[in-house]
Write a protein that holds these residues in place. Sequence first.
Motif, PDB file in Angstrom:
ATOM      1  N   GLN A 267      50.377   9.273  22.270  1.00  0.00           N
ATOM      2  CA  GLN A 267      50.430  10.590  22.906  1.00  0.00           C
ATOM      3  C   GLN A 267      50.805  10.484  24.380  1.00  0.00           C
ATOM      4  O   GLN A 267      51.566  11.304  24.896  1.00  0.00           O
ATOM      5  N   ALA A 268      50.294   9.446  25.030  1.00  0.00           N
ATOM      6  CA  ALA A 268      50.635   9.252  26.440  1.00  0.00           C
ATOM      7  C   ALA A 268      52.128   8.963  26.606  1.00  0.00           C
ATOM      8  O   ALA A 268      52.813   9.549  27.451  1.00  0.00           O
ATOM      9  N   GLU A 269      52.630   8.083  25.754  1.00  0.00           N
ATOM     10  CA  GLU A 269      54.052   7.700  25.830  1.00  0.00           C
ATOM     11  C   GLU A 269      54.985   8.867  25.540  1.00  0.00           C
ATOM     12  O   GLU A 269      56.120   8.895  26.012  1.00  0.00           O
ATOM     13  N   ASN A 270      54.527   9.796  24.709  1.00  0.00           N
ATOM     14  CA  ASN A 270      55.415  10.857  24.235  1.00  0.00           C
ATOM     15  C   ASN A 270      55.077  12.222  24.816  1.00  0.00           C
ATOM     16  O   ASN A 270      55.516  13.239  24.282  1.00  0.00           O
ATOM     17  N   LYS A 271      54.342  12.219  25.916  1.00  0.00           N
ATOM     18  CA  LYS A 271      53.852  13.510  26.405  1.00  0.00           C
ATOM     19  C   LYS A 271      54.973  14.441  26.866  1.00  0.00           C
ATOM     20  O   LYS A 271      54.800  15.652  26.905  1.00  0.00           O
ATOM     21  N   ASN A 272      56.142  13.886  27.185  1.00  0.00           N
ATOM     22  CA  ASN A 272      57.259  14.722  27.631  1.00  0.00           C
ATOM     23  C   ASN A 272      58.335  14.925  26.571  1.00  0.00           C
ATOM     24  O   ASN A 272      59.435  15.364  26.870  1.00  0.00           O
ATOM     25  N   LYS A 273      58.002  14.566  25.315  1.00  0.00           N
ATOM     26  CA  LYS A 273      59.033  14.657  24.265  1.00  0.00           C
ATOM     27  C   LYS A 273      58.789  15.831  23.329  1.00  0.00           C
ATOM     28  O   LYS A 273      57.656  16.129  22.965  1.00  0.00           O
ATOM     29  N   ALA A 274      59.887  16.464  22.932  1.00  0.00           N
ATOM     30  CA  ALA A 274      59.791  17.558  21.972  1.00  0.00           C
ATOM     31  C   ALA A 274      60.983  17.518  21.028  1.00  0.00           C
ATOM     32  O   ALA A 274      61.969  16.812  21.267  1.00  0.00           O
ATOM     33  N   ARG A 275      60.866  18.269  19.946  1.00  0.00           N
ATOM     34  CA  ARG A 275      61.942  18.346  18.955  1.00  0.00           C
ATOM     35  C   ARG A 275      62.219  19.807  18.643  1.00  0.00           C
ATOM     36  O   ARG A 275      61.308  20.557  18.340  1.00  0.00           O
ATOM     37  N   LEU A 276      63.477  20.145  18.716  1.00  0.00           N
ATOM     38  CA  LEU A 276      63.904  21.512  18.456  1.00  0.00           C
ATOM     39  C   LEU A 276      64.675  21.517  17.141  1.00  0.00           C
ATOM     40  O   LEU A 276      65.648  20.781  16.993  1.00  0.00           O
ATOM     41  N   LEU A 277      64.190  22.295  16.177  1.00  0.00           N
ATOM     42  CA  LEU A 277      64.869  22.414  14.878  1.00  0.00           C
ATOM     43  C   LEU A 277      65.384  23.825  14.705  1.00  0.00           C
ATOM     44  O   LEU A 277      64.622  24.790  14.805  1.00  0.00           O
ATOM     45  N   ILE A 278      66.681  23.907  14.396  1.00  0.00           N
ATOM     46  CA  ILE A 278      67.313  25.225  14.316  1.00  0.00           C
ATOM     47  C   ILE A 278      68.138  25.358  13.037  1.00  0.00           C
ATOM     48  O   ILE A 278      68.859  24.433  12.672  1.00  0.00           O
ATOM     49  N   SER A 279      68.022  26.504  12.375  1.00  0.00           N
ATOM     50  CA  SER A 279      68.960  26.898  11.308  1.00  0.00           C
ATOM     51  C   SER A 279      69.525  28.259  11.712  1.00  0.00           C
ATOM     52  O   SER A 279      68.756  29.141  12.104  1.00  0.00           O
ATOM     53  N   CYS A 280      70.832  28.430  11.569  1.00  0.00           N
ATOM     54  CA  CYS A 280      71.403  29.754  11.858  1.00  0.00           C
ATOM     55  C   CYS A 280      72.800  29.850  11.270  1.00  0.00           C
ATOM     56  O   CYS A 280      73.382  28.840  10.893  1.00  0.00           O
ATOM     57  N   PRO A 281      73.349  31.048  11.202  1.00  0.00           N
ATOM     58  CA  PRO A 281      74.734  31.179  10.735  1.00  0.00           C
ATOM     59  C   PRO A 281      75.652  30.427  11.703  1.00  0.00           C
ATOM     60  O   PRO A 281      75.466  30.519  12.930  1.00  0.00           O
ATOM     61  N   ASP A 282      76.605  29.718  11.151  1.00  0.00           N
ATOM     62  CA  ASP A 282      77.488  28.914  11.990  1.00  0.00           C
ATOM     63  C   ASP A 282      78.477  29.804  12.737  1.00  0.00           C
ATOM     64  O   ASP A 282      79.067  30.716  12.160  1.00  0.00           O
ATOM     65  N   LYS A 283      78.614  29.573  14.022  1.00  0.00           N
ATOM     66  CA  LYS A 283      79.729  30.171  14.769  1.00  0.00           C
ATOM     67  C   LYS A 283      79.935  29.382  16.061  1.00  0.00           C
ATOM     68  O   LYS A 283      79.042  28.645  16.480  1.00  0.00           O
ATOM     69  N   PRO A 284      81.099  29.500  16.693  1.00  0.00           N
ATOM     70  CA  PRO A 284      81.342  28.691  17.885  1.00  0.00           C
ATOM     71  C   PRO A 284      80.328  28.996  18.983  1.00  0.00           C
ATOM     72  O   PRO A 284      79.854  30.133  19.097  1.00  0.00           O
ATOM     73  N   GLY A 285      79.976  27.975  19.754  1.00  0.00           N
ATOM     74  CA  GLY A 285      79.164  28.206  20.938  1.00  0.00           C
ATOM     75  C   GLY A 285      77.695  27.864  20.812  1.00  0.00           C
ATOM     76  O   GLY A 285      76.976  27.869  21.815  1.00  0.00           O
TER      77      GLY A 285
END
Lengths: 299, 299, 299, 299
Positions: free
Chosen positions: A13-31
């Motif tokens: 927990q100490a080593e990873n205190k600044n780490k996060a994971r973002l998981l996203i699903s959405c309709p595909d489009k540019p940008g």
Amino acid sequence: MKAYIQRKIDEFQAENKNKARLLISCPDKPGIVAAVSKFLFGKGANIIESNQYSMNPEGGEFFIRIEFECPNLLERQSEIKEDFRQIAEAFSMEWKLMFVAETKKVAIFVSKEQHCLLELLWEWQSGDLMADIALVISNHEDAREFVESLDIPFYHIPANKDIRKQVEEQQLQLLNQYGVDFVILARYMQILTPDFVAELPNRIINIHHSFLPAFVGAKPYERAYNRGVKLIGATSHYVTNDLDEGPIIEQDISRVDHRDDVAKLKKIGQSIERSVLAKAVKWHLEDRVIVHENKTIVF
Amino acid sequence: MKAYIQRKIDEFQAENKNKARLLISCPDKPGIVAAVSKFLFGKGANIIESNQYSMNPEGGEFFIRIEFECPNLLERQSEIKEDFRQIAEAFSMEWKLMFVAETKKVAIFVSKEQHCLLELLWEWQSGDLMADIALVISNHEDAREFVESLDIPFYHIPANKDIRKQVEEQQLQLLNQYGVDFVILARYMQILTPDFVAELPNRIINIHHSFLPAFVGAKPYERAYNRGVKLIGATSHYVTNDLDEGPIIEQDISRVDHRDDVAKLKKIGQSIERSVLAKAVKWHLEDRVIVHENKTIVF
Amino acid sequence: MKAYIQRKIDEFQAENKNKARLLISCPDKPGIVAAVSKFLFGKGANIIESNQYSMNPEGGEFFIRIEFECPNLLERQSEIKEDFRQIAEAFSMEWKLMFVAETKKVAIFVSKEQHCLLELLWEWQSGDLMADIALVISNHEDAREFVESLDIPFYHIPANKDIRKQVEEQQLQLLNQYGVDFVILARYMQILTPDFVAELPNRIINIHHSFLPAFVGAKPYERAYNRGVKLIGATSHYVTNDLDEGPIIEQDISRVDHRDDVAKLKKIGQSIERSVLAKAVKWHLEDRVIVHENKTIVF
Amino acid sequence: MKAYIQRKIDEFQAENKNKARLLISCPDKPGIVAAVSKFLFGKGANIIESNQYSMNPEGGEFFIRIEFECPNLLERQSEIKEDFRQIAEAFSMEWKLMFVAETKKVAIFVSKEQHCLLELLWEWQSGDLMADIALVISNHEDAREFVESLDIPFYHIPANKDIRKQVEEQQLQLLNQYGVDFVILARYMQILTPDFVAELPNRIINIHHSFLPAFVGAKPYERAYNRGVKLIGATSHYVTNDLDEGPIIEQDISRVDHRDDVAKLKKIGQSIERSVLAKAVKWHLEDRVIVHENKTIVF
């Protein structure tokens, strides 16, 4: 929990205190990538790992998993979540932001056969399965000694199809009491009711002892023997209301031949079950699995 | 047949003119190996390779395959067969004695997809599949040019379910005319009738594009994609009247992931189909496969 | 080139006329992905596939491969390249922009054993290896007939260590004449001089018949047999001046046992060599391989 | 020893009291199998499993392993051995007759890393590794608690190259005292002297953490990482005086890629080491391994 395991978790927990994971699903489009990466850059984050997948480049679904590091992350959790909401809405995203230092709480369900439970506890002791194993529930007493020797609470709840409702109520109460995030069925040989499954959508991981969809249901090794297959396998999947039909996370097989009787198939199979379940659990813990329409994307 | 292939076959026959294979199934009891090995020793034979299997050591079925070398074998064929009959009767054996120099005659059936046919012809050209490819039959014209370029007769017999009976009559007549020993269905996409199958018991080898018993029937790659499996496979089996239910000779799999669409699965699968079918055919040609109650023993 | 192969290439080029691949290596720091994805979004591009890798999240090297689609790409090649230069400089990038429709020109070198050449030509005929096979060069005549039957120019240049210099001059002249982008050594059993290698840095792909670094050098199957290994393998790598020491692209193995003599090992090995080389070549053609300090990143 | 393990061993010995294994190596000539099978038939034995191998059919070495069942075997041990001597002499056999109920005594040597020791102890507890684990010797204290919890004697003998002679004397004395048949080096990181090895010819099994002969010697995972291999492996072999050059019993590999740093390679490798060593030990316990000229025949 044993002190040395607690120490490993504290270090993690100490080593990873600044780490996060973002998981996203959405309709595909540019940008999309441009918007998300600009956002993270604006927050001072550095992307450590990023994986994406477009199901159908022209107008299908888009999936991305980004692991990043960001100074003072734990204090800024709500700020980042809040600010990301705007982008999420613009692109109609389904999303989750998971903080690595918040180790997940898990309950393990097991019946008589203990090889899968042992593999998980072993990986856990050696620090390779970074979870908070909150409790073990079994319809048998066999595992008690070993589980309690690791200072993990063990609950014996006898079960059969006639008392399923009461049993599940007891189980759910324990899951609540311990604040459990997800459940691992480590060869738990009782069927779960739709009510139970509905409480934990895509948060119950099962190991089935065949390469699904071959040998759905009971006694897969006996049936594999009778069919004369040259490969046997195991499948780890999220549990849904359709028996053995949930989204597959991982599968593997081993070669067998005519000399292998049912007992030998079971023995060979145990080794596959152990490694397949352990892999699936680790990927779940690392937020690598996105479920989409009864299939998984494993990043 | 092309001269250089004929030369390889001639060489093979010369090298193996004194070699034979004895395949036996019988009820297990003490003394079988002693009797058979004494018999062969008495004939001046040297055992090159021997494999055996007792299905159930106490009172089950016993299987053995012995490859041996014996001086002047081809002249002594009937003598050896005749003399062995006595032992065979004493132990209630089912048995076959195959002379290696008598290369088997095979017909290959194929539809539009040619990768399995090509693999077999390639192995054959390089001398690794020692058979006499008597003819190729197809319900399409696609393979004609390549097959005929190797001086193998090619027959185009259009087929569909309405004319199945006439088609099979034509096919059987050709098999008779060419003295064919067994048939390979190298992605032949027509169902065979029980009458046709009955003519060639355990002598039709099929390749099915899934790891059976998963995805029996049509469109296995599409169904594998929809189920979200993490492994795809192929299965080679002898054809019986139960679709895709015959004795399995060989299976293999390949790992896939969420990025692989149906077209990609087919492509990955082709490579497995090629190698699985080629292995099964070679084992059949080397008399390594014994069928017992819808299962195979592969020695 | 045969008309039907030309047709496949034409179709491929038409389908992919708006696709490109951007490969970048640079020192890791925040903002790279944001800058690149913003740039592509600004050009109207849609990202189809993106893979990245940070060798050491805190201050190491960063690698990314982005495949994108962009309207009217072929007319805008120089504009896009020109405009990207600014970003590339800001982040000290090494980069390449490859246009998918510009199929690469390749020369295949081969000696007596033809299995690798045949695999490549077969994949090529079936449209799975999208390259322009400009010519085949061999120090033997064996492959001529098959190569020329596909309308590919075949050059027989006898070679041995005494005439290496002249031979390579002839070869380089042919590579120049045909405008070749890279060379495949499909079991070409002659050592190349540093001068030759220097002409094509990371653009010569070799297949070595062992799982390197085991059995560097000559006669790996004989040495594998003598060592009594239980696995044999093959390795595809870029050629450098250190024999069999270049960056490894792909490796695979197959299980063997005590019954397999050298001839059998070679036969089993051929099948691994075929598939390992074909994979490496495809990844190279798809611009999936980045070389960094004698190792490869394969996206 | 824990009571439940003792119970499993007792059951095993009772079930197998009439079973033996005959291992033979001799110059190949006609009549060997006939003589041996006639002998066993004369003793009232039934052959359960038989495997043979002729290294070179015409005049090479011949190997056979026969597992048989014979009434009242344990009382007739010396009679059978005595009577077989005649046949053995006639064919110049090297041979061993092993009685299955006489479970082998083994010592396990281990250093700091305990995954291989744990795998062996686990398999042993579940009754799948049928040996009498007489003692564990380590140059570190780490494993003491777990080993002693199973009632297995644990000896801590600190070791380094300066005191090698004394250390080995102590170890040999313990092996003598416990009547040990063979030794397993379960990641024991000290080199053994020729004197020690000479005491236990082909009776010391080591696990080396690479697919030998790649990465002989120290730090194989570091070197695998630096070489950029796409596969890592492990090898179990009998120990000889040539470091990592002894007869290979089993090897296996796992796929890795550019994202796997040294720590990850070690973690992946541990899983291969565990299964490869366990397999080799089981084959040794079942008398399936014959050593011939620095190679193994595994039946």
